[in-house]
Design an enzyme around this catalytic site. Structure first.
Site, PDB file in Angstrom:
ATOM      1  CD  GLU A 205      -2.892  -1.318   2.245  1.00  0.00           C
ATOM      2  OE1 GLU A 205      -2.868  -0.441   3.128  1.00  0.00           O
ATOM      3  OE2 GLU A 205      -3.693  -2.261   2.237  1.00  0.00           O
ATOM      4  CE  LYS A 339     -10.629  -3.118   3.587  1.00  0.00           C
ATOM      5  NZ  LYS A 339      -9.903  -4.216   4.281  1.00  0.00           N
TER       6      LYS A 339
END
Length: 432
Positions: A205, A339
């Site tokens: 990330e 999400k």
């Protein structure tokens, strides 16, 4: 015309080099939309199922040709002729075709790719940006970025147990300023790590993943970086953690085993550990502080710390209204991580965010570890008035793509744009 005329699908690569599904929806009037789905590293047990081929001779079993075939052979014939502007009907038809609670028959990756592409096609047909098409004329709030600048846990091969250490520029006056602050702290942290001969490679990330002796060392480094970048921790920038406690929860003993530190706690001990950290550092948000099915531990955590910080349920809620409903009913957590691929359709995502907001919970739009250049979640963060977004660090194009899209949206909105800032954090408002 917003009638669906054709649906295409293909296998593309995500940011970790693994295959994922990309779909294109074409409409009778010539409009089209394209979307690619993400994939997680630490996945909740109750998430919708992404369909993988399992052929070890191809992409190590992670191919998605079955999911692509399901789009072309099953979903497309059923959806051609439907109105892409009727998102609920499109999503509902796909859910009926799958017929399972976890979308395991056709694959959540197949269904979500089409769901997102249909929304993009409808937005294109109406001549509107996605955030405006989904959110309407009131969509104008830019989210506070929770920037993951230091990684541990499942996101790094180190002794650090906590999965993400984030900086939160809640004191900024605009999204652009907040992003700049986060980027400057990110660069200051690299300089500090280099000076101590610690690793400066980045993880999935975009955050650094140095091998540190303890979780608190990560917090100390970030505090030093904030100071060196010229900002005030606790006034301008704050800290957030994604503990991902399910990853180190032992179901047999019901203990949380912090292997990096050589310690283990029951839920009461772990919440006291968090309490201590929050008293020493300006932590305003903790995500997945307890394991996904440790409802008792979650309730203790919420009762103890819920009034002073945001407690985000990711694996706990998996963007699912049934699990979120249980949390609301029992007073568990006070925020939901959103999400899209945890649940598998835009309609169900919208439902979860609306339910959370009605109950006074905050919402945090989120990426996954395996991302693409797709920027749908940036638009959704604005459209759904989330007020917060997690989409990684200030590096890696798969992360920066979302930030750049938010910069475009803020610029397009001009004077109408509003930055959520401190207003979205209950604890900060109480301190005023």
């Amino acid at each position: 015309m917003t009638e669906i005329s054709q649906i295409l699908a293909r296998e593309v690569l995500d940011s970790r080099g693994n295959p994922t599904v990309e779909a294109e929806v074409q409409l009778a009037g010539g409009a089209r939309g394209r979307a690619a789905v993400p994939s997680g590293a630490s996945t909740g047990e109750h998430e919708a199922i992404e369909l993988r081929d399992g052929d070890k001779h191809r992409y190590l079993g992670k191919g998605v040709q079955k999911a692509v075939k399901n789009v072309v052979d099953v979903l497309a014939p059923a959806l051609v002729g439907m109105d892409a502007a009727d998102q609920f009907a499109v999503d509902q038809r796909m859910l009926e075709l799958d017929g399972t609670a976890t979308k395991g028959k056709l694959g959540a990756n197949a269904i979500l790719a089409v769901s997102m592409a249909a929304a993009r096609a409808a937005a294109d047909a109406h001549g509107l940006p996605l955030y405006r098409y989904v959110g309407g004329v009131q969509a104008r709030t830019l989210p506070v970025p929770l920037m993951n600048i230091l990684n541990g846990g499942a996101h790094a091969d180190t002794r650090v147990d906590v999965q993400e250490f984030m900086v939160v520029p809640a004191g900024a006056s605009s999204f652009a300023e907040g992003l700049r602050w986060g980027a400057e702290v990110f660069h200051a942290l690299k300089k500090i790590l280099k000076g101590r001969k610690l690793a400066t490679g980045v993880g999935d990330e975009g955050g650094y993943a140095p091998d540190l002796p303890a979780n608190e060392e990560a917090l100390k480094l970030i505090m030093e970086a904030i100071d060196q970048a010229g900002f005030k921790a606790g006034e301008q920038l704050f800290l957030a953690l994604d503990v991902a406690a399910s990853e180190f929860f032992d179901k047999g003993s019901k203990k949380y085993k912090l292997k990096g530190e050589g310690k283990e706690y029951d839920s009461t001990g772990l919440l006291e550990y968090y309490r201590g950290l929050s008293e020493r550092y300006p932590i305003i948000s903790i995500e997945d502080g307890m394991a996904e099915d440790d409802w008792e531990g979650w309730k203790k955590l919420t009762d103890a710390l819920g009034s002073r910080m945001q407690l985000v349920g990711d694996d706990l809620f998996v963007t699912n209204v049934e699990r979120l409903g249980r949390g609301i009913e029992t007073g568990t957590a006070n925020s939901i991580l959103v999400k899209v691929n945890q649940i598998g359709t835009l309609t169900e995502t919208f439902d979860a965010v609306r339910m959370a907001h009605r109950a006074g919970y905050t919402s945090v739009m989120s990426h996954r570890s395996g991302e693409t250049e797709d920027t749908t979640i940036a638009d959704l963060a604005v459209a759904l008035d989330c007020g917060q977004i997690k989409t990684g660090s200030a590096s890696r194009s798969d992360r920066v793509a979302k930030y750049n899209q938010l910069l475009r949206i803020e610029g397009e909105l001009g004077a109408a744009a509003r930055y959520a800032g401190k207003s979205v954090f209950r604890a900060l408002n109480q301190k005023k």
